[in-house]
Scaffold this motif. Structure first.
Motif, PDB file in Angstrom:
ATOM      1  N   GLU A   1      57.026  26.822  44.256  1.00 13.21           N
ATOM      2  CA  GLU A   1      56.558  25.923  43.200  1.00 13.21           C
ATOM      3  C   GLU A   1      55.680  26.639  42.167  1.00 13.21           C
ATOM      4  OE1 GLU A   1      54.576  22.547  44.911  1.00 13.21           O
ATOM      5  OE2 GLU A   1      52.911  23.726  45.680  1.00 13.21           O
ATOM      6  N   THR A   2      55.222  27.862  42.470  1.00 11.96           N
ATOM      7  CA  THR A   2      54.476  28.603  41.429  1.00 11.96           C
ATOM      8  C   THR A   2      55.384  28.881  40.231  1.00 11.96           C
ATOM      9  OG1 THR A   2      54.995  30.786  42.350  1.00 11.96           O
ATOM     10  CG2 THR A   2      52.967  29.747  43.117  1.00 11.96           C
ATOM     11  N   TYR A   3      56.701  28.907  40.477  1.00  9.39           N
ATOM     12  CA  TYR A   3      57.646  29.171  39.382  1.00  9.39           C
ATOM     13  C   TYR A   3      57.809  27.981  38.443  1.00  9.39           C
ATOM     14  CZ  TYR A   3      58.887  33.773  40.976  1.00  9.39           C
ATOM     15  OH  TYR A   3      58.838  35.105  41.300  1.00  9.39           O
ATOM     16  N   LEU A   4      57.281  26.816  38.846  1.00 10.25           N
ATOM     17  CA  LEU A   4      57.369  25.635  37.972  1.00 10.25           C
ATOM     18  C   LEU A   4      56.275  25.657  36.897  1.00 10.25           C
ATOM     19  CD1 LEU A   4      58.116  22.858  40.622  1.00 10.25           C
ATOM     20  CD2 LEU A   4      59.741  24.062  39.161  1.00 10.25           C
ATOM     21  N   ARG A   5      55.287  26.514  37.073  1.00  8.85           N
ATOM     22  CA  ARG A   5      54.162  26.549  36.126  1.00  8.85           C
ATOM     23  C   ARG A   5      54.583  27.081  34.756  1.00  8.85           C
ATOM     24  NH1 ARG A   5      49.766  29.637  39.933  1.00  8.85           N
ATOM     25  NH2 ARG A   5      49.863  28.189  41.693  1.00  8.85           N
ATOM     26  N   ASP A   6      53.743  26.817  33.770  1.00  5.50           N
ATOM     27  CA  ASP A   6      54.031  27.320  32.423  1.00  5.50           C
ATOM     28  C   ASP A   6      54.061  28.849  32.403  1.00  5.50           C
ATOM     29  OD1 ASP A   6      54.251  24.824  31.480  1.00  5.50           O
ATOM     30  OD2 ASP A   6      52.377  24.780  30.359  1.00  5.50           O
ATOM     31  N   THR A   7      54.933  29.384  31.573  1.00  8.81           N
ATOM     32  CA  THR A   7      55.088  30.826  31.448  1.00  8.81           C
ATOM     33  C   THR A   7      53.818  31.437  30.833  1.00  8.81           C
ATOM     34  OG1 THR A   7      57.326  30.213  30.804  1.00  8.81           O
ATOM     35  CG2 THR A   7      56.766  32.558  30.703  1.00  8.81           C
ATOM     36  N   ILE A   8      53.327  32.488  31.450  1.00 10.50           N
ATOM     37  CA  ILE A   8      52.154  33.199  30.919  1.00 10.50           C
ATOM     38  C   ILE A   8      52.610  34.527  30.328  1.00 10.50           C
ATOM     39  CG2 ILE A   8      49.934  34.275  31.445  1.00 10.50           C
ATOM     40  CD1 ILE A   8      49.442  32.496  33.646  1.00 10.50           C
ATOM     41  N   HIS A   9      52.093  34.880  29.166  1.00  5.81           N
ATOM     42  CA  HIS A   9      52.327  36.215  28.612  1.00  5.81           C
ATOM     43  C   HIS A   9      51.448  37.207  29.368  1.00  5.81           C
ATOM     44  CE1 HIS A   9      52.618  39.533  25.787  1.00  5.81           C
ATOM     45  NE2 HIS A   9      53.618  38.910  25.215  1.00  5.81           N
ATOM     46  N   HIS A  10      51.974  38.416  29.576  1.00  3.06           N
ATOM     47  CA  HIS A  10      51.230  39.401  30.380  1.00  3.06           C
ATOM     48  C   HIS A  10      50.082  40.065  29.621  1.00  3.06           C
ATOM     49  CE1 HIS A  10      54.695  41.208  28.435  1.00  3.06           C
ATOM     50  NE2 HIS A  10      54.080  42.362  28.445  1.00  3.06           N
ATOM     51  N   ARG A  11      50.115  39.984  28.268  1.00  6.71           N
ATOM     52  CA  ARG A  11      49.004  40.577  27.511  1.00  6.71           C
ATOM     53  C   ARG A  11      48.040  39.479  27.076  1.00  6.71           C
ATOM     54  NH1 ARG A  11      50.592  45.310  29.458  1.00  6.71           N
ATOM     55  NH2 ARG A  11      52.417  46.223  28.480  1.00  6.71           N
ATOM     56  N   THR A  12      47.473  38.789  28.048  1.00  7.26           N
ATOM     57  CA  THR A  12      46.520  37.706  27.764  1.00  7.26           C
ATOM     58  C   THR A  12      45.372  37.806  28.766  1.00  7.26           C
ATOM     59  OG1 THR A  12      47.785  36.247  29.247  1.00  7.26           O
ATOM     60  CG2 THR A  12      48.226  36.031  26.887  1.00  7.26           C
ATOM     61  N   PRO A  13      44.207  37.277  28.410  1.00  3.51           N
ATOM     62  CA  PRO A  13      43.088  37.266  29.370  1.00  3.51           C
ATOM     63  C   PRO A  13      43.452  36.506  30.638  1.00  3.51           C
ATOM     64  CG  PRO A  13      42.363  36.576  27.170  1.00  3.51           C
ATOM     65  CD  PRO A  13      43.844  36.681  27.114  1.00  3.51           C
ATOM     66  N   GLU A  14      44.290  35.462  30.505  1.00  3.36           N
ATOM     67  CA  GLU A  14      44.680  34.660  31.669  1.00  3.36           C
ATOM     68  C   GLU A  14      45.416  35.527  32.701  1.00  3.36           C
ATOM     69  OE1 GLU A  14      45.191  33.924  28.495  1.00  3.36           O
ATOM     70  OE2 GLU A  14      44.965  31.787  28.079  1.00  3.36           O
ATOM     71  N   PHE A  15      46.366  36.320  32.216  1.00  6.85           N
ATOM     72  CA  PHE A  15      47.119  37.147  33.177  1.00  6.85           C
ATOM     73  C   PHE A  15      46.269  38.301  33.689  1.00  6.85           C
ATOM     74  CE2 PHE A  15      50.023  40.502  34.575  1.00  6.85           C
ATOM     75  CZ  PHE A  15      50.638  39.806  35.602  1.00  6.85           C
ATOM     76  N   LYS A  16      45.440  38.865  32.821  1.00 11.39           N
ATOM     77  CA  LYS A  16      44.560  39.960  33.242  1.00 11.39           C
ATOM     78  C   LYS A  16      43.736  39.541  34.460  1.00 11.39           C
ATOM     79  CE  LYS A  16      40.805  42.865  31.496  1.00 11.39           C
ATOM     80  NZ  LYS A  16      40.074  43.339  30.317  1.00 11.39           N
ATOM     81  N   GLU A  17      43.217  38.321  34.390  1.00  7.93           N
ATOM     82  CA  GLU A  17      42.386  37.817  35.485  1.00  7.93           C
ATOM     83  C   GLU A  17      43.193  37.699  36.787  1.00  7.93           C
ATOM     84  OE1 GLU A  17      40.138  33.699  36.392  1.00  7.93           O
ATOM     85  OE2 GLU A  17      40.065  34.342  34.299  1.00  7.93           O
ATOM     86  N   ILE A  18      44.427  37.179  36.654  1.00  6.71           N
ATOM     87  CA  ILE A  18      45.284  37.033  37.843  1.00  6.71           C
ATOM     88  C   ILE A  18      45.630  38.404  38.422  1.00  6.71           C
ATOM     89  CG2 ILE A  18      47.578  36.295  38.649  1.00  6.71           C
ATOM     90  CD1 ILE A  18      47.386  34.004  36.566  1.00  6.71           C
ATOM     91  N   LEU A  19      45.967  39.352  37.536  1.00  9.21           N
ATOM     92  CA  LEU A  19      46.360  40.688  38.004  1.00  9.21           C
ATOM     93  C   LEU A  19      45.203  41.354  38.747  1.00  9.21           C
ATOM     94  CD1 LEU A  19      48.289  43.105  38.165  1.00  9.21           C
ATOM     95  CD2 LEU A  19      47.527  43.791  35.884  1.00  9.21           C
ATOM     96  N   LEU A  20      44.019  41.345  38.136  1.00  4.51           N
ATOM     97  CA  LEU A  20      42.872  42.001  38.771  1.00  4.51           C
ATOM     98  C   LEU A  20      42.506  41.313  40.084  1.00  4.51           C
ATOM     99  CD1 LEU A  20      40.615  42.830  35.683  1.00  4.51           C
ATOM    100  CD2 LEU A  20      41.865  44.453  37.138  1.00  4.51           C
ATOM    101  N   ASP A  21      42.577  39.988  40.090  1.00  2.86           N
ATOM    102  CA  ASP A  21      42.262  39.251  41.313  1.00  2.86           C
ATOM    103  C   ASP A  21      43.273  39.568  42.414  1.00  2.86           C
ATOM    104  OD1 ASP A  21      40.694  37.086  42.680  1.00  2.86           O
ATOM    105  OD2 ASP A  21      42.672  36.147  42.743  1.00  2.86           O
ATOM    106  N   THR A  22      44.542  39.678  42.042  1.00  2.00           N
ATOM    107  CA  THR A  22      45.590  39.946  43.036  1.00  2.00           C
ATOM    108  C   THR A  22      45.439  41.367  43.594  1.00  2.00           C
ATOM    109  OG1 THR A  22      46.996  38.521  41.690  1.00  2.00           O
ATOM    110  CG2 THR A  22      48.065  39.702  43.479  1.00  2.00           C
ATOM    111  N   LEU A  23      45.188  42.328  42.694  1.00  2.00           N
ATOM    112  CA  LEU A  23      44.977  43.716  43.132  1.00  2.00           C
ATOM    113  C   LEU A  23      43.785  43.780  44.086  1.00  2.00           C
ATOM    114  CD1 LEU A  23      45.589  45.599  39.774  1.00  2.00           C
ATOM    115  CD2 LEU A  23      46.927  45.884  41.871  1.00  2.00           C
ATOM    116  N   ASN A  24      42.741  43.061  43.742  1.00  2.00           N
ATOM    117  CA  ASN A  24      41.521  43.060  44.543  1.00  2.00           C
ATOM    118  C   ASN A  24      41.762  42.469  45.938  1.00  2.00           C
ATOM    119  OD1 ASN A  24      38.781  43.752  44.565  1.00  2.00           O
ATOM    120  ND2 ASN A  24      38.251  41.571  44.453  1.00  2.00           N
TER     121      ASN A  24
END
Lengths: 364, 364
Positions: free
Chosen positions: B17-40
């Motif tokens: 169901e995460t795929y039902l969410r709105d598409t995020i661009h990868h060069r945005t603060p929103e995705f940056k936060e997810i990427l860093l959190d996931t790496l962490n």
């Protein structure tokens, strides 16, 4: 938030819901059927006899094209960040290359390419973008490719079609390899790239080079309905649905819709006093030159919840780019253009009188 | 159909169901936060200081590890299809290597590795699987790595953890690079690979090699919350949810559940007279030896709607492999084992008396 960047583009609901289906293993008759059907449908997009999918972003497919095809020397066209990438890939692999460089708004000239090829007969592979997204530019790839083949049919012509495949009815009769990416006109999440290849390209590739990006292995495996390594099954299943949807609309009609929307969008943007940046705009987007690009983008994002792309490198702060790939409803595009006109009023650039939406509706 | 293959594993609904969410661009603060959190969060899985994601299958990450780390010569352990792959990757890149070969049921011996290293001081990088999925085998990687480091701490130890990360509480204190894959214990669609790296690995990598798989570029970019190329955003967003879910359960408890389920599953399988194939079974699966493997698989698939994996290469028809990665409900595992016992009755091998489900329930 409306995602109006020229890739990733918004993923339609019919694509998202394919992810709700039961997980399929890739070494099953069920997946084999989907893979072969998807490759077969993709042939109508590239119009090239061999088609393969890679589980990578478009850059991975660009690298695969470079390492598998150049035997002596590459010639690359660099009119932006993506044209520059061909040279960077060559450099990373110790592959000799010459580069023809243009400003980001300037399409390549057939004569320049022909002169470079006549000057250096060690060049065996040519690399160019069909649509160079850095400046929203369309190169005259078909004319260049035809001229190259007249002079030396053994030169392999590689075209990055990441922001052109699924956008335009491409004439690939003189193109040997065309590269695509999932998150552009195919409206999928990023992570799948595609290549269409000619007989000459496959012959040149021979037994291939590299491991994960060895195209000879993938072409062999995928022609049998399997893949060399675990494929991005979710993306291939979703691509299958996208291709069916485009066929339901009719590929010709889909291309016409994209072209008409592009013309109407550019007319609306110019009617409110903004300038289109490239000399020869690609249909995949509107690349708009403005010294107020960042202010405009901020208003669009914060007030109207529309995310459009900015410029990159030296064009940062001077460009904004609105997507025109995939299936975009007229009301959405009209809303984007109307919001743009409202942003111009807010910035004191032009009084709002609904010109953008009027022109868009009339021209579309 | 229950997908009980040791990867791809079934994707839970909270992931889909995460795929039902709105598409995020990868060069945005929103995705940056997810990427860093996931790496962490991923750092808790690898216990290594540097972590990066690649948009490729696990093989891409294996290739990245090989091309970026070997300077002189590699030593590889081959006890199955995946161990064999290290050598194939070296060969494709003209990298010199020695291979220690074992039968598919036999774990590597510390002494063999040490002897090979002592014999040839040009070896600077060692490659092994933690769990070799071809035979469901667990190598004593921790002991081998510790011994290698005692002899020569400059040798970089690379461990394929594609079917071990997220399965076990790994001791990576002597491991420099560990490789993971999305479709295994992380219960995601295929298309994302992960690497955990030590300080020594990053030092060895230097400015990196290759282009798409240049780890130096990715480590630099991802430490800043971005990626060198368009990332597989959908998979990273879904991985974020998976890691949160595993933390909610508690990583220790998740590993214990996996271990207990494995022990109970093996006990049940042996109790109905079947033999576990490898001498040292990996916790990621049950690899069962049977001359009737294909008949058993067919009954499981056609009658009970359970898809288990077969053997590969020379073990085709002699193995079947049941997944134990990710979150698997007890009732599902009990159903699989009960169906297996019923299949044995149908084949005239053993009278059904519910032993499998009894033993599984008792041991779990």
């Amino acid at each position: 938030m409306i995602l109006a960047t020229p890739g990733p583009v918004e993923i339609p609901y019919f694509v998202r819901e394919t992810y709700l289906r039961d997980t399929i293993h890739h070494r099953t008759p069920e997946f084999k059927e989907i893979l072969l059907d998807t490759l077969n449908r993709f042939k109508n997009i590239t119009k090239l006899p061999y088609n393969v999918f890679l589980s990578s972003s478009g850059t991975g497919a660009m690298e695969a094209a470079v390492i598998n095809t150049v035997k002596n020397k590459a010639l690359t066209v660099n009119a932006g960040k993506f044209g520059e990438r061909w040279g960077k890939i060559c450099k990373a692999h110790g592959i000799e290359f010459s580069e023809i460089k243009y400003d980001w708004d300037t399409p390549a000239l057939v004569d320049d390419v022909i002169a470079a090829i006549k000057e250096d007969d060690s060049i065996d592979t040519f690399f160019i973008q069909i649509s160079e997204s850095a400046g929203g530019l369309r190169h005259p790839v078909e004319e260049i490719a035809a001229e190259i083949k007249l002079i030396n049919p053994d030169i392999i012509v590689v075209a990055d079609g990441i922001t052109a495949l699924g956008v335009e009815d491409l004439d690939t009769s003189n193109i040997d390899i065309v590269v695509g990416g999932s998150q552009k006109a195919f409206m999928l999440p990023p992570g799948l790239s595609m290549l269409g290849l000619s007989d000459a390209a496959v012959e040149r590739i021979g037994s291939g080079r590299g491991f994960y990006f060895n195209l000879a292995n993938e072409i062999k495996k995928q022609s049998e309905g399997t893949t060399a390594f675990t494929p991005a099954t979710g993306l291939i299943i979703a691509l299958n649905e996208v291709l069916k949807k485009l066929e339901d609309i009719g590929l010709e009609r889909h291309y016409e819709n994209t072209a008409k929307r592009h013309n109407a969008m550019l007319a609306a943007i110019e009617a409110i006093g903004l300038s289109i940046f490239p000399q020869n705009p690609a249909r995949s987007m509107a690349a708009v030159y403005s010294e107020k690009a960042e202010e405009i983008r901020k208003i669009l994002k914060n007030k109207y919840e529309i995310n459009v792309a900015g410029g990159q490198d030296h064009m940062k702060g001077k460009l904004f780019r609105i997507n025109n790939m995939g299936i975009i409803e007229d009301n959405k595009m009209a809303y984007i253009l109307n919001s743009l006109e409202l942003a111009l009023e807010e910035l004191g650039i032009r009084k709002y009188d609904a010109t953008a939406v009027k022109i868009y509706s009339k021209e579309k």
